[in-house]
Structure formats: C-alpha cells, structure tokens
Motif scaffolding. Sequence first.
Motif, PDB file in Angstrom:
ATOM      1  N   CYS A  40       0.510  -0.649   0.058  1.00  0.00           N
ATOM      2  CA  CYS A  40      -0.593  -0.192   0.004  1.00  0.00           C
ATOM      3  C   CYS A  40       1.031   1.753   0.271  1.00  0.00           C
ATOM      4  N   GLU A  41       1.150   2.139  -1.277  1.00  0.00           N
ATOM      5  CA  GLU A  41       1.615   3.248  -0.956  1.00  0.00           C
ATOM      6  C   GLU A  41       1.062   4.467  -0.984  1.00  0.00           C
ATOM      7  N   TYR A  42       0.152   5.309  -0.059  1.00  0.00           N
ATOM      8  CA  TYR A  42       0.217   5.713  -0.034  1.00  0.00           C
ATOM      9  C   TYR A  42       0.920   7.498  -0.350  1.00  0.00           C
ATOM     10  N   GLN A  43       0.355   8.410  -1.510  1.00  0.00           N
ATOM     11  CA  GLN A  43       1.048   9.703  -1.621  1.00  0.00           C
ATOM     12  C   GLN A  43       0.259  10.857  -1.459  1.00  0.00           C
ATOM     13  N   LYS A  44       1.649  12.125  -1.207  1.00  0.00           N
ATOM     14  CA  LYS A  44       1.250  12.900  -1.400  1.00  0.00           C
ATOM     15  C   LYS A  44       0.660  14.122  -2.651  1.00  0.00           C
ATOM     16  N   GLN A  45      -0.191  14.932  -2.898  1.00  0.00           N
ATOM     17  CA  GLN A  45      -0.553  15.267  -4.045  1.00  0.00           C
ATOM     18  C   GLN A  45       0.709  16.170  -4.550  1.00  0.00           C
ATOM     19  N   ASN A  46       1.605  15.627  -3.723  1.00  0.00           N
ATOM     20  CA  ASN A  46       2.832  16.558  -4.691  1.00  0.00           C
ATOM     21  C   ASN A  46       4.160  16.152  -4.624  1.00  0.00           C
ATOM     22  N   GLY A  47       3.245  14.283  -4.918  1.00  0.00           N
ATOM     23  CA  GLY A  47       3.401  13.720  -5.144  1.00  0.00           C
ATOM     24  C   GLY A  47       4.905  12.287  -4.052  1.00  0.00           C
ATOM     25  N   GLU A  48       4.849  13.261  -2.761  1.00  0.00           N
ATOM     26  CA  GLU A  48       5.902  12.562  -1.624  1.00  0.00           C
ATOM     27  C   GLU A  48       5.504  11.669  -1.348  1.00  0.00           C
ATOM     28  N   ILE A  49       5.717  10.215  -1.134  1.00  0.00           N
ATOM     29  CA  ILE A  49       5.223   8.776  -0.385  1.00  0.00           C
ATOM     30  C   ILE A  49       4.763   9.283   0.678  1.00  0.00           C
ATOM     31  N   ILE A  50       3.493   8.950   1.668  1.00  0.00           N
ATOM     32  CA  ILE A  50       3.499   8.756   3.116  1.00  0.00           C
ATOM     33  C   ILE A  50       4.729   7.986   4.081  1.00  0.00           C
ATOM     34  N   SER A  51       5.080   8.174   4.193  1.00  0.00           N
ATOM     35  CA  SER A  51       5.068   7.446   5.495  1.00  0.00           C
ATOM     36  C   SER A  51       4.650   6.064   6.242  1.00  0.00           C
ATOM     37  N   SER A  52       5.176   5.474   6.420  1.00  0.00           N
ATOM     38  CA  SER A  52       4.524   3.923   7.436  1.00  0.00           C
ATOM     39  C   SER A  52       3.224   3.999   7.541  1.00  0.00           C
ATOM     40  N   ASN A  53       3.314   4.762   8.228  1.00  0.00           N
ATOM     41  CA  ASN A  53       2.865   4.980  10.142  1.00  0.00           C
ATOM     42  C   ASN A  53       2.072   6.477   9.898  1.00  0.00           C
ATOM     43  N   ASN A  54       1.693   7.245   9.223  1.00  0.00           N
ATOM     44  CA  ASN A  54       1.114   8.647   9.085  1.00  0.00           C
ATOM     45  C   ASN A  54      -0.492   8.388   7.697  1.00  0.00           C
TER      46      ASN A  54
END
Length: 166
Positions: A40-54
């Motif tokens: 599961c890879e969540y990504q912010k609107q600016n393209g930054e990958i969100i860390s595992s527990n955020n």
Amino acid sequence: MDDYDWSRFTISINVKAPTENLYNAWATRFGMELWFLRLCEYQKQNGEIISSNNLAVTGDKYKWLWHGWPDDVNELGEILDCNGVDLFKFSFGKAGSCTVRLKQEEGDTIVELTQQQIPVDEAGRQKFHLGCKTGWTFYLANLKSIYEGGIDLRNKNVKLQGMLNS
C-alpha cells in the motif's frame, strides 16, 4: 421485476478493537499491509510517499498490490474523503468507490463498507458487485482475524491462483 440495487452493496463486521486502531488499518500503509495488501503506497498531492504510520488524507493518491497476484494486477486511486476518526472513502477504479464507516455498538467497533457507483451492466454485476462483495467479505473477515487473534488468512503464494483468500 428485478428491484435489487446492483449499483451498490453494504457489508459490516464487528471487531473487538478500538476505533482508532481500525481507522489506522485503512488510512496507513502499515495498517493496510497488515490485513489487506502486499503493498500500500499512499502518496501526497506533491508526489511525496507517505511514511508507513502516517495517515493518508483527502486528495492523496494510492497504489495497491495484493498477495497472490503479480505486480501488474494493481489498483491506482484516490482518497476521496476522510476525517481521521471514523470515515474513509476512496475511489475503486471501474468498480466505483468505497466508503468505510466505523461505529461503536454493544462494546464492539462495527466496520461498515459500502461500495457504490458500481456499473450495472452484466460485467459490472458479475465482476464488481458479486466479485468485489466476495472479496471484501473475505478481507473484512481477515481484518477481524488479525485484530482479534493475530492470524493472517491471506494466500501469499502467487503460484496458487483462484483462491478465495487472494
């Protein structure tokens, strides 16, 4: 006359776990990989990958890969609405969108998933209504199994195809 609504379904399961833990099971990479996904890879609107527990938030994108399936079987989508507490809604490709609501009842947390905007043609009825409902039924049972007993029921062997649990 067929008055069944093929454009949506709702399924629920009770889980003996705090609402916060179950919200995190949907809104964090760690949580989703614990009971549902291989990746599961969540990504912010600016393209930054969100860390595992955020927590993922409204407008974030996702990429999902499942156990028992090769990498070319994936889902790309967006978090449509969430509140950090008890509501998590996401797009689900051609199958519509899903809304997860968490509520307290009789000392348990109820996890309620509604999949809506399902195409109502024959392919949509079979693949997305019946197929997704079967899949979600398994995965919600696995969520309960993980959070109440620690047993992961998923098939993690890509060579075993057509399994209920992958």
